[in-house]
Design a protein around this motif. Structure first.
Motif, PDB file in Angstrom:
ATOM      1  N   PRO A 106       2.157  -2.975   3.694  1.00 27.92           N
ATOM      2  CA  PRO A 106       2.565  -1.621   3.296  1.00 27.92           C
ATOM      3  C   PRO A 106       1.357  -0.741   2.954  1.00 27.92           C
ATOM      4  N   ARG A 107       1.464   0.537   3.297  1.00 25.91           N
ATOM      5  CA  ARG A 107       0.403   1.467   2.945  1.00 25.91           C
ATOM      6  C   ARG A 107       1.011   2.782   2.468  1.00 25.91           C
ATOM      7  N   ASN A 159      -4.910  -6.855   5.928  1.00 23.33           N
ATOM      8  CA  ASN A 159      -5.936  -6.112   5.214  1.00 23.33           C
ATOM      9  C   ASN A 159      -5.306  -4.841   4.657  1.00 23.33           C
ATOM     10  N   VAL A 160      -4.919  -4.877   3.380  1.00 17.73           N
ATOM     11  CA  VAL A 160      -4.245  -3.719   2.797  1.00 17.73           C
ATOM     12  C   VAL A 160      -5.134  -3.022   1.780  1.00 17.73           C
ATOM     13  N   VAL A 161      -4.883  -1.743   1.588  1.00 23.73           N
ATOM     14  CA  VAL A 161      -5.605  -0.943   0.592  1.00 23.73           C
ATOM     15  C   VAL A 161      -4.827  -1.005  -0.713  1.00 23.73           C
ATOM     16  N   ILE A 162      -5.514  -1.353  -1.810  1.00 24.23           N
ATOM     17  CA  ILE A 162      -4.793  -1.449  -3.094  1.00 24.23           C
ATOM     18  C   ILE A 162      -5.352  -0.474  -4.120  1.00 24.23           C
ATOM     19  N   GLY A 164      -7.053   3.594  -5.171  1.00 28.26           N
ATOM     20  CA  GLY A 164      -6.669   4.988  -4.937  1.00 28.26           C
ATOM     21  C   GLY A 164      -5.196   5.193  -5.262  1.00 28.26           C
ATOM     22  N   ASN A 165      -4.493   5.892  -4.377  1.00 32.40           N
ATOM     23  CA  ASN A 165      -3.089   6.191  -4.693  1.00 32.40           C
ATOM     24  C   ASN A 165      -2.158   4.994  -4.484  1.00 32.40           C
ATOM     25  N   ALA A 166      -2.713   3.852  -4.053  1.00 34.85           N
ATOM     26  CA  ALA A 166      -1.879   2.652  -3.921  1.00 34.85           C
ATOM     27  C   ALA A 166      -1.895   1.820  -5.202  1.00 34.85           C
ATOM     28  N   GLU A 167      -2.801   2.174  -6.130  1.00 31.93           N
ATOM     29  CA  GLU A 167      -3.041   1.302  -7.270  1.00 31.93           C
ATOM     30  C   GLU A 167      -1.802   1.111  -8.151  1.00 31.93           C
ATOM     31  N   THR A 168      -1.082   2.206  -8.423  1.00 36.08           N
ATOM     32  CA  THR A 168       0.090   2.070  -9.305  1.00 36.08           C
ATOM     33  C   THR A 168       1.146   1.178  -8.662  1.00 36.08           C
ATOM     34  N   TYR A 169       1.330   1.314  -7.332  1.00 36.06           N
ATOM     35  CA  TYR A 169       2.295   0.461  -6.631  1.00 36.06           C
ATOM     36  C   TYR A 169       1.859  -0.996  -6.713  1.00 36.06           C
ATOM     37  N   LEU A 252       6.175  -5.215  -4.446  1.00 36.44           N
ATOM     38  CA  LEU A 252       5.931  -6.653  -4.373  1.00 36.44           C
ATOM     39  C   LEU A 252       5.298  -7.010  -3.028  1.00 36.44           C
ATOM     40  N   ALA A 253       5.764  -6.371  -1.963  1.00 39.41           N
ATOM     41  CA  ALA A 253       5.222  -6.645  -0.635  1.00 39.41           C
ATOM     42  C   ALA A 253       3.742  -6.283  -0.568  1.00 39.41           C
ATOM     43  N   LEU A 254       3.355  -5.212  -1.256  1.00 35.86           N
ATOM     44  CA  LEU A 254       1.936  -4.825  -1.264  1.00 35.86           C
ATOM     45  C   LEU A 254       1.118  -5.876  -2.001  1.00 35.86           C
ATOM     46  N   PHE A 255       1.652  -6.343  -3.121  1.00 37.98           N
ATOM     47  CA  PHE A 255       0.943  -7.386  -3.858  1.00 37.98           C
ATOM     48  C   PHE A 255       0.855  -8.672  -3.029  1.00 37.98           C
TER      49      PHE A 255
END
Lengths: 272, 105
Positions: A106-107, A159-162, A164-169, A252-255
């Motif tokens: 997810p991004r 390879n996901v970005v965690i 910036g604006n993904a941090e809270t998710y 959860l999927a991002l984590f």
């Protein structure tokens, strides 16, 4: 009696300050790289399968997930909506434009700021570009298109970005992962980090990586999304199953994707 | 319904070739119940047959003992160029077919 050296107070203070700085910098590093399963010990779910199921996954013809991929290929170039737009109208040949794309999901969608998985991205295109109703969750159409798009990321490393604006998710996903829930009062980590490789009844507990999804699960006798798999775990610990499309699943999927950073994508995978 | 056939694109006369078929079908047994407790009616593929160059070379009767999305494989002898055509019918009367050309030279 201790002999005091002039200036030693100051030295001690300096040492303490240096030590504190060192500890805090370590803490910063460890919070970003705090992996319960080190990257070199990651094991894909396929390593927990029987040799027969592994062979089925590797067989590009007999793998039943390929039925959905094939259907997705047809959908890709089928126009929908009054404008007569198909996926291919904008994205052309998926073999070129979708190569490796799903490995970074997810991004976060830059425009809306929402966290999107591949399914949500497809439905976003449907409502915004094609002006048609989004596909229903777990419908064969949505699974097929997702499987088709994901198939071009096969063997690409997750390879996901965690930041910036993904941090809270990401942080919300991490919290959920370590939170106990259900009548069994279990967190994800208690099985998939503390006890992977051990037996749970007749099964071996895997590390719980998302790299095969959407996957063909023998138990379902069908293709299913990662959300469906997460619901199966929630049901297993006797927790309330969140509705499809819930934000919690995507967090959860991002984590999970970050946990599996570097694992090759396998979709359409075969799972038990 | 999606189905896939795999045969070699080309074969020599007399060569033994492998034919594989994979059909998307729920193969509902009729023994299951839905979330509301209502029985789900049986829906399996009943008959499946394969014709090669117009002649039936393989047929099977399928039933609830076969899992979803059945996969079959068998061999035959390549004689002449022609279509390998599968057709099947399920309990709801839905028929499906899929064909592929085999060139024998």
């Amino acid at each position: 009696m201790e002999r005091r050296v002039p200036g030693s107070e100051q030295m001690n203070w300096l040492r303490a300050a240096l030590l504190a700085a060192l500890i805090s910098s370590c803490a910063v590093i460890s919070s970003a790289e705090d992996r319960a399963i080190p990257l070199n010990q990651l094991r894909s779910g396929s390593e927990f399968l029987s040799p027969e199921l592994r062979a089925l996954q590797a067989d590009a013809f007999a793998n039943p997930g390929m039925l959905w991929v094939e259907r997705g290929a047809k959908l890709w170039s089928t126009p929908a909506g009054s404008a007569g737009q198909s996926c291919a109208s904008c994205h052309q040949d998926a073999a070129k434009t979708m190569r490796g794309v799903a490995a970074s999901y997810p991004r976060v969608d830059a425009k809306s700021g929402f966290l999107l998985n591949v399914e949500a991205r497809i439905n976003q295109c449907r409502s915004e570009r094609q002006a048609v109703a989004p596909f229903r969750y777990e419908s064969d159409d949505l699974l097929s298109l997702t499987a088709y798009v994901n198939s071009f990321s096969k063997d690409y490393k997750i390879n996901v970005v965690i930041d910036g604006n993904a941090e809270t998710y990401f942080e919300a996903g991490r919290t959920l992962y370590y939170r106990r829930s259900g009548q069994m009062n279990l967190s994800c980590a208690q099985c998939h980090e503390e006890n992977w490789g051990k037996n749970l009844y007749a099964e071996r507990i895997s590390q719980g990586h998302p790299n095969a999804y959407p996957a063909y699960r023998m138990e379902w006798q069908s293709m299913g999304s990662l959300e469906r798999r997460l619901r199966a775990c929630l049901s297993g610990v006797r927790a309330e199953m969140l509705p499809y499309g819930a934000q919690e699943y995507r967090n959860l999927a991002l984590f999970l994707a970050w946990r599996a950073q570097g694992l090759p994508m396998e979709s359409p995978g075969i799972r038990r | 319904m999606t189905a896939r056939i795999q045969i070699p694109a080309q074969a020599k006369p007399g060569e033994v070739i492998e034919i594989r078929v994979l059909i998307q079908h729920p193969m509902e047994t009729g023994y299951r119940y839905d979330d509301a407790g209502k029985p789900i009616p049986r829906n399996t593929i009943r008959t499946l047959n394969c014709r090669y160059d117009g002649i039936e070379i393989f047929s099977a009767e399928l039933g609830p003992g076969i899992g979803a999305n059945p996969y079959l494989q068998f061999t035959t002898v390549a004689r002449a160029s022609g279509d390998v055509e599968f057709s099947w019918v399920d309990d709801e009367g839905v028929a499906g077919s899929e064909r592929q050309r085999l060139v024998v030279a």
